[in-house]
Design an enzyme around this catalytic site. Structure first.
Site, PDB file in Angstrom:
ATOM      1  N   ASP A  45      -2.043   4.702 -11.745  1.00 49.39           N
ATOM      2  CA  ASP A  45      -3.423   5.075 -11.411  1.00 49.39           C
ATOM      3  C   ASP A  45      -4.434   4.460 -12.373  1.00 49.39           C
ATOM      4  OD1 ASP A  45      -5.256   6.425  -9.742  1.00 49.39           O
ATOM      5  OD2 ASP A  45      -5.391   8.119 -11.119  1.00 49.39           O
ATOM      6  N   GLN A  61      -3.905   2.363  -2.788  1.00 52.48           N
ATOM      7  CA  GLN A  61      -4.850   3.446  -3.075  1.00 52.48           C
ATOM      8  C   GLN A  61      -6.203   3.138  -2.467  1.00 52.48           C
ATOM      9  OE1 GLN A  61      -7.025   4.351  -6.988  1.00 52.48           O
ATOM     10  NE2 GLN A  61      -5.300   5.769  -7.096  1.00 52.48           N
ATOM     11  N   SER A 107     -10.545   8.842  -6.887  1.00 49.98           N
ATOM     12  CA  SER A 107      -9.406   8.476  -6.051  1.00 49.98           C
ATOM     13  C   SER A 107      -9.353   9.397  -4.837  1.00 49.98           C
ATOM     14  CB  SER A 107      -8.100   8.602  -6.845  1.00 49.98           C
ATOM     15  OG  SER A 107      -8.117   7.762  -7.972  1.00 49.98           O
TER      16      SER A 107
END
Length: 292
Positions: free
Chosen positions: A204, A278, A228
């Site tokens: 991440d 993502q 996110s």
């Protein structure tokens, strides 16, 4: 052991409350909420603790639902959806203050033989000789707003060495591509299950920023709101999180205040060990709006 790595491993030492309930500690890292990678990694580890040891995680799909409170622990409620002959499926809700902040589904498989291929690792400079992120942060800190400086300089358990150094505070548009070597800065004696949870944590870092590059956006601009939205990973092979890994990320699209990002993670010998996807919120506010 390095103090920051010791703290990281403490965060990945989950407390089991019941058969399907686990509790993990939070951590402040300069953001106003819990770092999404920490929640993803802990949730994956909680799911993995309910799975037979003859199968390992091959994919996860997750949604970030609410901002987490870094002053409070997180409870992980694991749903044992299916235990099949070859595949096992788990669903996890991460809960704070009685409400889910994160939802994850993960699939596990027994080891099987089969045909294999992979995209070759890009030809890039190795990590040796590249500038580490600590030295880069020392050069940049004076240009940051004062409220971010202490967190920006704190010791980190993961070291990053970009192949092509960039100025993360610059508003100059650049191509949506990043190539960064990374590893945990001290030896990690952990089983493969925990290694994969730690990779989910590391995956991440910086990924959403790839979609921001063509637009001259960065996380410190007061009129930019970033978060996110979802996160997916596919695990292809074994690795050690304390050995150098190359993270190549690119963004094929941004629109509707969202940016799409894809990533590939390679061992230093060229083996592809994970793929990542993502989508993140990239919202621009007027400089005089309350959100800014």
């Amino acid at each position: 052991m390095n103090a920051s790595v010791r703290e990281l491993m403490t965060l990945f030492d989950l407390e089991q409350l019941e058969n399907n309930l686990f509790r993990g500690q939070s951590q402040a890292n300069g953001q106003q909420s819990v770092f999404g990678g920490l929640v993803a990694g802990q949730a994956l580890l909680a799911a993995s603790k309910t799975v037979p040891t003859d199968r390992s995680v091959h994919s996860l799909h997750a949604y970030f639902l609410r901002a987490g409170d870094f002053t409070k622990p997180i409870v992980y409620d694991v749903d044992r959806i299916r235990d099949g002959r070859s595949f096992t499926t788990r669903r996890v809700n991460a809960i704070q203050h009685g409400r889910p902040i994160f939802s994850l589904a993960a699939s596990y498989q027994v080891e099987e033989e089969g045909v294999a291929h992979q995209v070759p690792m890009p030809e890039v400079a190795g990590p040796e000789g590249l500038e580490n992120d600590e030295a880069a942060r020392q050069k940049l800190v004076a240009r940051l707003p004062e409220q971010y400086r202490e967190a920006f300089l704190q010791d980190r358990p993961v070291e990053f060495r970009p192949v092509t150094p960039r100025d993360p505070i610059s508003s100059q548009p650049e191509p949506p591509l990043r190539e960064v070597w990374f590893k945990v800065v001290d030896s990690v004696d952990a089983d493969p299950m925990t290694q994969r949870a730690l990779l989910a944590y590391c995956s991440d870092f910086g990924l959403m920023g790839t979609a921001m590059l063509p637009h001259g956006m960065n996380f410190w601009q007061p009129h930019v709101q970033c978060a996110s939205i979802d996160h997916a990973m596919w695990f292809h092979g074994d690795f050690r999180i304390d050995e150098w890994l190359l993270y190549r990320s690119e963004s094929p699209f941004a629109g509707g205040s969202r940016g799409m990002n894809f990533g590939s993670i390679y061992r230093q010998d060229g083996t592809l060990v994970a793929s990542v996807a993502q989508e993140g919120l990239m919202r621009l506010h007027r400089s005089d709006s309350p959100a800014a």
